[in-house]
Design an enzyme around this catalytic site. Sequence first.
Site, mmCIF file in Angstrom:
data_model
loop_
_atom_site.group_PDB
_atom_site.id
_atom_site.type_symbol
_atom_site.label_atom_id
_atom_site.label_comp_id
_atom_site.label_asym_id
_atom_site.label_seq_id
_atom_site.Cartn_x
_atom_site.Cartn_y
_atom_site.Cartn_z
ATOM 1 N N GLU A 226 -45.644 -39.143 52.869
ATOM 2 C CA GLU A 226 -44.809 -38.324 53.753
ATOM 3 C C GLU A 226 -43.383 -38.896 53.812
ATOM 4 O O GLU A 226 -42.402 -38.144 53.760
ATOM 5 C CB GLU A 226 -45.428 -38.305 55.156
ATOM 6 C CG GLU A 226 -44.634 -37.520 56.170
ATOM 7 C CD GLU A 226 -44.963 -37.958 57.602
ATOM 8 O OE1 GLU A 226 -45.948 -38.694 57.798
ATOM 9 O OE2 GLU A 226 -44.209 -37.573 58.513
ATOM 10 N N ASP B 223 -40.435 -36.429 52.465
ATOM 11 C CA ASP B 223 -39.375 -36.039 53.392
ATOM 12 C C ASP B 223 -38.010 -36.144 52.700
ATOM 13 O O ASP B 223 -37.209 -35.205 52.710
ATOM 14 C CB ASP B 223 -39.450 -36.964 54.617
ATOM 15 C CG ASP B 223 -38.248 -36.823 55.529
ATOM 16 O OD1 ASP B 223 -37.844 -35.690 55.815
ATOM 17 O OD2 ASP B 223 -37.715 -37.860 55.967
ATOM 18 N N ASP C 38 -46.154 -32.688 58.191
ATOM 19 C CA ASP C 38 -46.384 -33.990 57.554
ATOM 20 C C ASP C 38 -47.122 -33.827 56.223
ATOM 21 O O ASP C 38 -46.790 -34.476 55.227
ATOM 22 C CB ASP C 38 -47.246 -34.891 58.459
ATOM 23 C CG ASP C 38 -46.524 -35.282 59.737
ATOM 24 O OD1 ASP C 38 -45.309 -35.027 59.841
ATOM 25 O OD2 ASP C 38 -47.179 -35.850 60.635
ATOM 26 N N GLU D 277 -44.899 -32.535 53.452
ATOM 27 C CA GLU D 277 -44.036 -33.587 52.910
ATOM 28 C C GLU D 277 -44.842 -34.544 52.028
ATOM 29 O O GLU D 277 -44.384 -34.963 50.964
ATOM 30 C CB GLU D 277 -43.341 -34.340 54.049
ATOM 31 C CG GLU D 277 -42.318 -33.456 54.773
ATOM 32 C CD GLU D 277 -41.726 -34.079 56.022
ATOM 33 O OE1 GLU D 277 -40.677 -33.606 56.481
ATOM 34 O OE2 GLU D 277 -42.323 -35.041 56.558
#
Lengths: 233, 233
Positions: free
Chosen positions: B48, B52, B121, B124
Amino acid sequence: MMNELEQALVEKYDIHFEDEHLLLEALTQANYLNEHPEEKGDDYQRLEFLGDAVMQQSTAVYLFKRYPDWDEGRLTELRISMVQTRSFAALSRELHLDRYIRLGRGEELSGARQRDSLLEDIWEAFIGALFLDQGQAVVMDFLDKILFAKIDEGFFDQFVDYKSKLQEYLQQDGPVVIKYDKLDEKTLANNDQIFTVEVAVNDEKLAIGKGKSTKSAEKDAARTAYQQLVQTK
Amino acid sequence: MMNELEQALVEKYDIHFEDEHLLLEALTQANYLNEHPEEKGDDYQRLEFLGDAVMQQSTAVYLFKRYPDWDEGRLTELRISMVQTRSFAALSRELHLDRYIRLGRGEELSGARQRDSLLEDIWEAFIGALFLDQGQAVVMDFLDKILFAKIDEGFFDQFVDYKSKLQEYLQQDGPVVIKYDKLDEKTLANNDQIFTVEVAVNDEKLAIGKGKSTKSAEKDAARTAYQQLVQTK
């Protein structure tokens, strides 16, 4: 002027800009263009938008691969200390980008050329230009030399508030008493003073730190204690 | 279970995961591993962290190249509406990632599987896994199909508060009076209602909007007015 920068990029980093207009754009502030209507081209802000994101991803990818055993909390913490105003301003200065910024007169008079916030923007714009001109791989190589290498020198420690971090860490399960005690104070031949400080939690000794002031010795002790605690978690 | 997902990725997006452990990691929540100590591997949180940053850069690069005439303000605005919780949760659902998440029992009972914050989450983490497994170019191709294509459908408008944006824009040089007036209200054969609203600033008509409620008609009018004003700036 610009030739000096391009030459330095070639000599120190083996970077040959194809499109020097991009480099110029990264170094041009909006009011400079207002004052020079004969100039074509854009100011640095679009490139800054791009470079900001490129810095985030490049740093995240590097840290992810370099520290396979770190959890996302530690990765995020180090990334934040690397990808921030003071760090980027220092990189701009290291590359002497500040010398080449084309500034509006008002900004020049107000001292913007040495302001961290402008130097941060210019760094991001420069990285945006480098990414467009040379691609991701060249950006990563360049950051390897100028940014990632600094991790091992402890360069980013200066941007971390280790006393707060230590406190946060120790108080996870409720309040504790953290004490910093001065153990020693020496004056060197050159008149510098060296302070030695010990940090303890609930009377248990955690670490010792040294510095040229009580404050910096405390910070050093907090950093050592924090890093030991996190590593043995 | 996972085979269904892998097959869907191949059929719909021509994506062939090399390392399916990465895909599994992206779909594994920490408490699931606590409850299954026999399972090796990691939870999704490191991926994650990576994904991101990959989402930020991929979106910034796409927008920068697609809209050469937009200033950084407009670019940032669209990027924010694309790279955010509700958008990523919608993408997770579109790919049916929610079905494959390996959740802890407590999280399952509390309804986490349908919670936007978890689905963000997971999205990502999935992008982090795809980046590691297939590289940047495959990520960009995939986002082209599943994310960037939605710009033209106006998909991200739902995540923008256009009434606030219009107000902000109009009040740049001081206070103004913004009024929304209902012009019409119709009931269709299927009993849906359609409202028509006009927005005006200091009695000057700006735009008309339609929607199934007064609120959505006002939002539509604000969006049209705002986009016209920004484009003719």
